[in-house]
Design an enzyme around this catalytic site. Structure first.
Site, PDB file in Angstrom:
ATOM      1  N   HIS C 104       0.827  -1.215   0.000  1.00 35.48           N
ATOM      2  CA  HIS C 104       0.000   0.000   0.000  1.00 35.48           C
ATOM      3  C   HIS C 104       0.863   1.267   0.000  1.00 35.48           C
ATOM      4  O   HIS C 104       0.585   2.224  -0.719  1.00 35.48           O
ATOM      5  CB  HIS C 104      -0.889   0.043   1.251  1.00 35.48           C
ATOM      6  CG  HIS C 104      -2.155  -0.730   1.138  1.00 35.48           C
ATOM      7  ND1 HIS C 104      -2.573  -1.353  -0.017  1.00 35.48           N
ATOM      8  CD2 HIS C 104      -3.136  -0.973   2.067  1.00 35.48           C
ATOM      9  CE1 HIS C 104      -3.741  -1.943   0.201  1.00 35.48           C
ATOM     10  NE2 HIS C 104      -4.102  -1.727   1.458  1.00 35.48           N
TER      11      HIS C 104
ATOM     12  N   TYR D  50      -7.059   3.763  11.243  1.00 35.59           N
ATOM     13  CA  TYR D  50      -7.240   2.764  10.187  1.00 35.59           C
ATOM     14  C   TYR D  50      -6.577   3.295   8.923  1.00 35.59           C
ATOM     15  O   TYR D  50      -6.557   4.498   8.680  1.00 35.59           O
ATOM     16  CB  TYR D  50      -8.736   2.504   9.942  1.00 35.59           C
ATOM     17  CG  TYR D  50      -9.414   1.746  11.068  1.00 35.59           C
ATOM     18  CD1 TYR D  50      -9.682   2.357  12.286  1.00 35.59           C
ATOM     19  CD2 TYR D  50      -9.763   0.401  10.919  1.00 35.59           C
ATOM     20  CE1 TYR D  50     -10.285   1.653  13.323  1.00 35.59           C
ATOM     21  CE2 TYR D  50     -10.378  -0.303  11.952  1.00 35.59           C
ATOM     22  CZ  TYR D  50     -10.641   0.322  13.151  1.00 35.59           C
ATOM     23  OH  TYR D  50     -11.235  -0.366  14.182  1.00 35.59           O
ATOM     24  N   GLU D  51      -6.040   2.404   8.102  1.00 40.81           N
ATOM     25  CA  GLU D  51      -5.221   2.864   6.984  1.00 40.81           C
ATOM     26  C   GLU D  51      -6.016   3.623   5.915  1.00 40.81           C
ATOM     27  O   GLU D  51      -5.437   4.250   5.039  1.00 40.81           O
ATOM     28  CB  GLU D  51      -4.413   1.711   6.370  1.00 40.81           C
ATOM     29  CG  GLU D  51      -5.252   0.672   5.687  1.00 40.81           C
ATOM     30  CD  GLU D  51      -4.453  -0.588   5.324  1.00 40.81           C
ATOM     31  OE1 GLU D  51      -3.294  -0.714   5.725  1.00 40.81           O
ATOM     32  OE2 GLU D  51      -5.016  -1.452   4.645  1.00 40.81           O
ATOM     33  N   SER D  52      -7.330   3.607   6.016  1.00 46.33           N
ATOM     34  CA  SER D  52      -8.157   4.417   5.115  1.00 46.33           C
ATOM     35  C   SER D  52      -8.014   5.909   5.379  1.00 46.33           C
ATOM     36  O   SER D  52      -8.570   6.714   4.638  1.00 46.33           O
ATOM     37  CB  SER D  52      -9.625   4.019   5.257  1.00 46.33           C
ATOM     38  OG  SER D  52     -10.027   4.122   6.612  1.00 46.33           O
ATOM     39  N   GLY D  53      -7.286   6.292   6.412  1.00 51.21           N
ATOM     40  CA  GLY D  53      -7.045   7.711   6.661  1.00 51.21           C
ATOM     41  C   GLY D  53      -7.785   8.267   7.859  1.00 51.21           C
ATOM     42  O   GLY D  53      -7.669   9.449   8.163  1.00 51.21           O
TER      43      GLY D  53
END
Lengths: 286, 257, 286, 257
Positions: C104, D50-53
């Site tokens: 990612h 969370y890696e979604s921001g």
């Protein structure tokens, strides 16, 4: 985790002689009150970083706090020269000032790389200019895929970043809006930080899902200093005092008038003096 | 024909060079006046970007600084300064960059760094700011500068931003694919680069200005295009819009003080 | 300058056989309707880029549109495998699928570098993993100041980026909010772009001064497709249809059930079908 | 003592490892359940990313995907994914990263890429996602995985994210200053790295589990610390909060369908 302190306590805790300090603000939200406090506390041998050193850096330089300046544009925006900066570079008054000179693109990338935890930044820059001849911190890196030579510069990693923002909440989260400059990056790139704010609120309330917020755990110290950006501005609070920027040209032109102004308006004042500016400006704007 | 000042002719000539579809990176001072004059007259759709991060801004008064609240409040949106320099300037999304300087040479290289030696300057100027990368990343560059022997010089004390380098194909040999300075607009004339040598060459002289005046205010031997036009004088409408803009600006800056 | 067209016209204008296409969306705002239109128009030999290829990429792969996939995580979020993707990689059905696999961080940096007009990105990554052994597009660059070895990857520069957003205005400016993913970067990195939106409004109206907006002149084509992100979600419009994501596991597990579903729900439908989902979801959410 | 399942013991043991002041990078599934259980019980101040921001998010139900609207709506704010990986993860602002995988070896290296050869996999797994850089950039790593001979293997088919590499000082020799995996929480026991060899070593066994069971479900010879504790069983309160969270999640995901 952010600690909420008075400005004097915050500066005492975070800023020491010999530190590298980035007080950022791209025209907007310039931390003038914090700069005055550093002058009052008599800090020496600072290395100052800033894209656009303007009045507050002119004052720090003229008061002898600064050994070295890392910058990309040192002027009084829309007015002309910074006389104290020029006097230091041209005549070594009050003492010799070392400079490390970059372009805006380089400085912005260096903060960005610092925030991103990288040792350097690469970008397409400095082509055909003389700046690499006078700044050994400008090097070249070759793209391993295309062979293109890109400019490389070290990331900014200041000891302390100082910014002004509109609001903090009680937990010490910071919210900025409007012209953002490189303030978020400066704080994230720095080891320590001070954020002065117009007001501390219970909760930010309804806001954009993507509001520009520096979370509490990324911040060192928060101090409530209403008007703390004066004569710069705080979007939503008070406008830029353009007249003062023009007036500074006269104040700072001569060493005596400069020193007299600093005595009356900085050395003999406290951060509380800024609140009056904020109120005055807010009324004038309404 | 209305009465006007050389500065007004310069600003108006610069404004005319902007087209409705241009995306323009604007500096403070004359570039800002010219770009906003264009927007308020013949090019209402021109997109103005200031390096403070304000995208597609529509100020009703001229900003004193590059990040005045007015620019932000009237913008489509405002991005951070790192984003501005990475995605917008370096990303190649700006068609026209407006520059000025303290010194210019005949290949439109600019100096905004020092007069005299770098280590012991006679005059320490503000420095490059955005110019070094504006000069290489914008599709083309317009330069606005009042002429004079101290500013139009044979040799720069310092190259802050590159124009046509040493002329000929020397700019392209630096690896640059952008056009560089395509217009130099002064208070006396308009210059464009010679297609071969890339030396800035007079293509149009402002009304009432002589070739002698141009040479007297230039530190190198001025060259002229085969056909040199006379710049059309400012129209009444152009002057009115420009003066209104300056008057509004003075009023608001007075009030804010 | 953005042109407002129907989705079918936009896809016809922008997407050609053999193109490299990035249809982005990090869980949120996934451009499902545009993906279906590409399948209906029968595009072939595409190279698809995406951080998180999920259902719509599973469909494109299963329908034979795709020669190569550049990605970092190919699964059905919270559910399990993408069966069509696995069938292509494990068994070469409907034909062999080339893959270029990243992390990612690498993909996000590659889009960022593409948006920034750079040929490559550098970051601290891929240390101790086997990915560089199977992906020749992972190289190393040495920091000229510290000597640290950083990972380098080529910037993403897709022929076409396709995203879904909440709103466009009449001028073709695009506004996004919520989970932003890499959509802005994908559009800015691409040569051409299509943005499908929930609605086209006269004006965005009051908004954050720092709202996430892609200006009209950075956009190729805009198409109004209400519900166009279904079964993904559009913040402020309709929630994610988690049940459909679970159901997809059954639909896509076998080739026959997959093909039957595609015939009924994609090949024999038009983008208008998505509007029904939007309305239904919006009501359910209220 | 309440009745509970091995999965519940695993999630609760993982939750206990989180402290109020931690900043935690959370993956979907068991890490998300553990992190939110911590937040809803003993560590209300724990910061979840969370890696979604989504920064400092406080979901009331567990998300199915890493970017569910619930995460964004309850977050302090949401940043772009490039910013998340650059400023927040690589910037060194995350104290704990939670990882899982399809395969783990005794040095806590993980495989989430393929079972079998890379070019002709028996099972193509989803791939690394954020894991390769989570593994190196977070202050330390907690791993949650149910034990079994197919997942706790002597040799990984593919190293997706690095743990303690080949043990000893081999991780540090890669130039990494972060700690790597400091805890491995399974449905049977808790492991920590041996201070010298860095092999993951059992430090606590869940109630009712035997050493034979642990060995049967591990593809290498399991080592034990000098003192091995018994994991305290879930408290009634821990079980109640965890089950409420799962029940709320099921209800909302049912409704949204």
């Amino acid at each position: 985790m952010a600690r909420i302190l008075s400005l004097a306590e915050a500066v005492k805790s975070a800023v020491h002689d010999g530190d590298t300090v980035a007080m950022e603000g791209f025209t907007h939200l310039i931390p003038h009150a914090a700069g005055h406090e550093i002058i009052r506390q008599g800090r020496k041998h600072l290395t100052l970083i800033r894209m656009t050193p303007d009045l507050i850096y002119d004052q720090l330089i003229g008061m002898g706090c600064v050994d070295k300046l890392v910058f990309s544009w040192g002027g009084n925006p829309g007015v002309g020269s910074l006389h104290r900066f020029r006097d230091a570079v041209e005549n070594g008054w009050p003492h010799k000032l070392g400079i490390e000179e970059h372009s805006h693109a380089a400085m912005a990338n260096a903060y960005e790389a610092g925030a991103a935890g990288l040792p350097c930044a690469i970008f397409r820059g400095y082509i055909g200019t003389d700046l690499p001849k006078v700044n050994p911190n400008i090097k070249r890196v070759k793209c391993p895929f295309t062979g293109e030579e890109l400019a490389a510069i070290p990331a900014h990693r200041p000891d302390v970043a100082i910014i002004h923002a509109q609001r903090a909440d009680k937990a010490g989260n910071i919210m900025l809006e409007g012209v953002l400059g490189v303030q978020k990056e400066a704080v994230l790139a720095a080891k320590r930080s001070i954020v002065t704010v117009e007001e501390i609120v219970d909760d930010f309330g309804p806001r954009s899902l993507n509001a520009v917020i520096l979370p509490s755990w990324t911040i060192g110290y928060v101090a409530e200093v209403p008007g703390g950006a004066f004569p710069s501005y705080a979007q939503g609070y008070y406008p830029r005092n353009n007249a003062f920027y023009k007036e500074w040209d006269n104040i700072a032109r001569e060493r005596d008038s400069f020193l007299a102004w600093m005595k009356t308006n900085v050395l003999e004042k406290s951060p509380g003096a800024f609140a009056a500016h904020a109120r005055k400006m807010r009324t004038a704007a309404e | 024909m209305a009465d006007y000042k050389p500065n007004e002719m310069m600003t108006i000539a610069a404004a005319r060079a902007l087209k409705n579809e241009d995306v323009c990176f604007v500096g403070i001072g004359m570039p800002s006046a010219a770009a906003n004059l264009a927007r308020l007259s013949h090019a209402p759709g021109v997109t103005l970007i200031y390096e403070s991060g304000t995208l597609a801004t529509k100020p009703t008064v001229l900003p004193l600084s590059i990040g005045d609240g007015e620019l932000c409040e009237t913008a489509l949106t405002t991005v951070s300064v790192p984003e501005m320099f990475r995605y917008w300037l370096q990303g190649g999304r700006i068609s026209i960059g407006f520059l000025g300087g303290a010194q210019i040479d005949k290949f439109a290289n600019l100096n905004t760094t020092v007069v005299g030696p770098y280590d012991k300057p006679k005059v320490r100027l503000p420095g490059g700011g955005g110019a070094p990368e504006i000069a290489i990343s914008c599709g083309e560059i317009f330069i606005i500068m009042a002429q004079g022997k101290r500013s139009f010089v044979d040799k720069l004390d310092f190259v802050t931003s590159v124009g046509h380098a040493q002329g000929g194909d020397s700019r392209a040999k630096l690896g640059l694919k952008t056009k560089g300075p395509t217009r130099l607009i002064t208070d006396l004339a308009m210059f464009e680069p010679d297609p071969e040598t890339k030396e800035m060459t007079v293509v149009s002289i402002h009304p009432g200005v002589t070739r002698e005046q141009i040479q007297e205010n230039t530190g190198w031997k001025v060259r002229y295009a085969a056909k040199v036009a006379e710049t059309p004088p400012p129209t009444a409408r152009e002057l009115e819009v420009l003066r209104d803009l300056h008057a509004r600006t003075a009023r608001v800056q007075g009030e804010a003080a």
